[in-house]
Design a protein around this motif. Structure first.
Motif, mmCIF file in Angstrom:
data_model
loop_
_atom_site.group_PDB
_atom_site.id
_atom_site.type_symbol
_atom_site.label_atom_id
_atom_site.label_comp_id
_atom_site.label_asym_id
_atom_site.label_seq_id
_atom_site.Cartn_x
_atom_site.Cartn_y
_atom_site.Cartn_z
ATOM 1 N N TRP A 37 0.838 -1.205 0.000
ATOM 2 C CA TRP A 37 0.000 0.000 0.000
ATOM 3 C C TRP A 37 0.867 1.247 0.000
ATOM 4 C CZ3 TRP A 37 -3.428 -1.450 4.797
ATOM 5 C CH2 TRP A 37 -4.316 -2.458 4.447
ATOM 6 N N TYR A 38 1.917 1.221 0.844
ATOM 7 C CA TYR A 38 2.800 2.380 0.969
ATOM 8 C C TYR A 38 3.468 2.696 -0.369
ATOM 9 C CZ TYR A 38 6.406 5.490 2.705
ATOM 10 O OH TYR A 38 7.211 6.580 2.899
ATOM 11 N N GLU A 88 1.028 4.022 -2.979
ATOM 12 C CA GLU A 88 0.649 5.413 -2.727
ATOM 13 C C GLU A 88 1.759 6.375 -3.149
ATOM 14 O OE1 GLU A 88 -0.899 8.181 0.994
ATOM 15 O OE2 GLU A 88 -1.179 6.006 1.099
ATOM 16 N N PRO A 131 -3.770 4.887 -4.902
ATOM 17 C CA PRO A 131 -4.715 5.408 -3.909
ATOM 18 C C PRO A 131 -4.063 5.509 -2.524
ATOM 19 C CG PRO A 131 -5.210 3.118 -4.415
ATOM 20 C CD PRO A 131 -4.131 3.544 -5.371
ATOM 21 N N PRO A 132 -4.621 6.334 -1.657
ATOM 22 C CA PRO A 132 -4.034 6.544 -0.330
ATOM 23 C C PRO A 132 -4.388 5.446 0.676
ATOM 24 C CG PRO A 132 -5.943 7.947 -0.577
ATOM 25 C CD PRO A 132 -5.744 7.238 -1.911
ATOM 26 N N ALA A 133 -4.305 4.211 0.275
ATOM 27 C CA ALA A 133 -4.660 3.097 1.159
ATOM 28 C C ALA A 133 -3.790 3.057 2.410
ATOM 29 C CB ALA A 133 -4.558 1.766 0.408
ATOM 30 N N TYR A 134 -2.493 3.299 2.253
ATOM 31 C CA TYR A 134 -1.612 3.282 3.423
ATOM 32 C C TYR A 134 -1.991 4.401 4.380
ATOM 33 C CZ TYR A 134 2.428 3.229 6.445
ATOM 34 O OH TYR A 134 3.229 3.174 7.558
ATOM 35 N N SER A 135 -2.122 5.609 3.870
ATOM 36 C CA SER A 135 -2.446 6.758 4.725
ATOM 37 C C SER A 135 -3.791 6.590 5.415
ATOM 38 C CB SER A 135 -2.460 8.049 3.904
ATOM 39 O OG SER A 135 -1.162 8.354 3.448
ATOM 40 N N GLN A 136 -4.746 5.993 4.739
ATOM 41 C CA GLN A 136 -6.080 5.847 5.304
ATOM 42 C C GLN A 136 -6.183 4.696 6.297
ATOM 43 O OE1 GLN A 136 -8.578 5.598 1.826
ATOM 44 N NE2 GLN A 136 -8.597 7.824 1.564
ATOM 45 N N ARG A 186 5.699 11.662 -2.732
ATOM 46 C CA ARG A 186 5.024 11.348 -4.001
ATOM 47 C C ARG A 186 6.096 11.349 -5.072
ATOM 48 N NH1 ARG A 186 0.611 9.800 -1.532
ATOM 49 N NH2 ARG A 186 -0.571 11.464 -0.595
#
Length: 153
Positions: free
Chosen positions: A49-50, A53, A58-63, A140
């Protein structure tokens, strides 16, 4: 097209995370930090995820898993061997092959450039007593490199 899309999306980054984890377990220096008993049960999935991102996914890690500060702070103050970062980058480059990511030279250079930067970012907080700034943001990375390496919250 983002690096995330070019790689093949979330499945590609999950494959990369699994391959990287395996490579690190096989390395005599990286084995310890990648095999400690307190590791989160979703470590490999979160790593995928990280990475996704960072490269435009998608921001899966952050979320679901935390912040860039949390990741850096988790790895901080470990007193890591001086060559840990270089070893990690080597494992990452080889894991890109293992995961079957596109071999396009520009794509691979962008991935390698990120990981070289990221390893140095983690290693700067390795000495005991290091403090990670609370306002660091999730990096990013694009085909041209970092969107803004100095950016804070």
């Amino acid at each position: 097209m983002s690096l995330f899309e070019y790689a093949g999306g979330a499945p590609a980054f999950q494959a990369l995370a699994a391959a990287l984890h395996e490579r690190c377990l096989a390395d005599p220096v990286l084995n310890h930090p990648f095999s400690h008993p307190g590791q989160h049960p979703q470590h490999v999935e979160r790593l995928g995820w990280y990475l996704a991102e960072v490269f435009g996914g998608p921001p899966a890690y952050s979320q679901a898993a935390g912040t860039h500060f949390g990741m850096l702070d988790l790895h901080a103050r470990q007193g890591a061997d001086d060559d840990l970062g270089e070893r990690f980058v080597r494992c990452f480059v080889l894991a890109c092959d293992d995961a079957g990511l596109p071999a396009d030279p520009a794509f691979r250079a962008a991935l390698r450039d990120y990981m070289t930067w990221a390893a140095a970012d983690v290693m700067q907080y390795s000495p005991p007593g290091s403090q990670v700034p609370a306002d660091v943001r999730m990096p990013r990375w694009t085909w041209e490199g970092a969107v803004d390496r100095t950016r804070r919250r």
